[in-house]
Scaffold this active site. Sequence first.
Site, PDB file in Angstrom:
ATOM      1  N   GLY A  35       0.813  -1.206   0.000  1.00  0.00           N
ATOM      2  CA  GLY A  35       0.000   0.000   0.000  1.00  0.00           C
ATOM      3  C   GLY A  35       0.852   1.263   0.000  1.00  0.00           C
ATOM      4  CG  HIS A  41       3.000   0.822  -5.577  1.00  0.00           C
ATOM      5  ND1 HIS A  41       3.218   1.845  -4.695  1.00  0.00           N
ATOM      6  CD2 HIS A  41       3.601  -0.269  -5.042  1.00  0.00           C
ATOM      7  CE1 HIS A  41       3.906   1.393  -3.663  1.00  0.00           C
ATOM      8  NE2 HIS A  41       4.161   0.125  -3.846  1.00  0.00           N
ATOM      9  CE  LYS A 162      11.933   1.597  -4.154  1.00  0.00           C
ATOM     10  NZ  LYS A 162      12.394   1.065  -2.858  1.00  0.00           N
ATOM     11  CD  GLN A 166      10.584  -7.222  -2.423  1.00  0.00           C
ATOM     12  OE1 GLN A 166      10.499  -7.053  -1.215  1.00  0.00           O
ATOM     13  NE2 GLN A 166       9.811  -6.561  -3.280  1.00  0.00           N
TER      14      GLN A 166
HETATM   15  O1  PAF Z   1       8.003  -4.770  -2.032  1.00  0.00           O
HETATM   16  C1  PAF Z   1       7.043  -4.823  -1.223  1.00  0.00           C
HETATM   17  O2  PAF Z   1       6.191  -3.928  -1.165  1.00  0.00           O
HETATM   18  C2  PAF Z   1       6.934  -6.000  -0.278  1.00  0.00           C
HETATM   19  O3  PAF Z   1       8.201  -6.445   0.111  1.00  0.00           O
HETATM   20  C3  PAF Z   1       6.099  -7.146  -0.839  1.00  0.00           C
HETATM   21  C4  PAF Z   1       6.736  -7.773  -2.077  1.00  0.00           C
HETATM   22  C5  PAF Z   1       4.690  -6.660  -1.179  1.00  0.00           C
HETATM   23  C6  PAF Z   1       5.965  -8.263   0.214  1.00  0.00           C
HETATM   24  O4  PAF Z   1       5.389  -7.796   1.386  1.00  0.00           O
END
Ligand code: PAF
Length: 300
Positions: A35, A41, A162, A166
């Site tokens: 969020g 996003h 970015k 991850q």
């Molecule tokens: O990048 C994010 O916003 C979070 O790490 C994710 C991938 C939604 C997991 O909570």
Amino acid sequence: MQTVSTAAELTAAIDEERDLPGCAGLKVAFVPTMGALHDGHLSLVRQAREYADLVVVSIFVNPLQFGAGEDFDKYPRTLEADAAVLEAAGADVLFAPTVDVVYPDGVEAANAAAAARPALQSGAVGKTFEGAARPGHFDGMLTVVARLFELVNPDFAVFGAKDAQQLFLIKRMAATEFPDLHIIEAPIVRETSGLAMSSRNRYLDAAALEVAGQLSKALNVGKAAAETLGAKPSLAVNAARARLEGVPEAKLDYLALVDPSSFELIDDSFTGRALMLIAAVVGNTRLIDNLTIDFQEPFA
Ligand code: PAF
């Protein structure tokens, strides 16, 4: 757009679309978020739309990926505004679950169950860079992403470039746990200053925003050193670091070059496409960014 919060509602919302005439083979693209949505996003949502007929976005601030003393409690929660921009951006389903929907047996049990699944452990890579600064962060992130994949069961999942570390870890996890799922990498969206968009940019005042803009400038100095002046990797890192020397308000954590295929540091024998990573704290806000850099011999 339908907003749903339970697993049953989510499945019903997706099945409802699939049951429409001619929609049996409908593809689902998924954009997981926490969020506090920004244009970065929304670019993920647009990208998702290019791959699939149905776009599901989740908003869930995952307690498992925040360490003690981090900003879990104050992380911006703006569900109403987020729903409005998602609707305008053309998302089909917003999944906004509570903690007990994501972790029905509780957060501790979810953590323990994930610990028993090697693919959900971030391993050595998860202890470097962001993982070194935020112990446990990547294991908690992988746990929730795998759980959300199980709930949504998408054909495509879109993540921003970015959060490069991850993304590397998610791709590695998905390759074994969700082999039919395609992970899509969406380019970084930047402010006009060059600052990579992030939900945490809301913590920055005008002066801090100006300082934060210097991070991407340093990366670009490193890129120009390599790609225009022929600098080898260590010199490109030095050039980027030097750019930040006049900016003491940005407390540099790391500035490093990695091989994107392994996320390991490269040395001066490396040629090809590397990723320059940066993390710095501005005020109390931790910011990260990255840029690809091509290294070609002969070096200058
Ligand atoms: O990048 C994010 O916003 C979070 O790490 C994710 C991938 C939604 C997991 O909570």
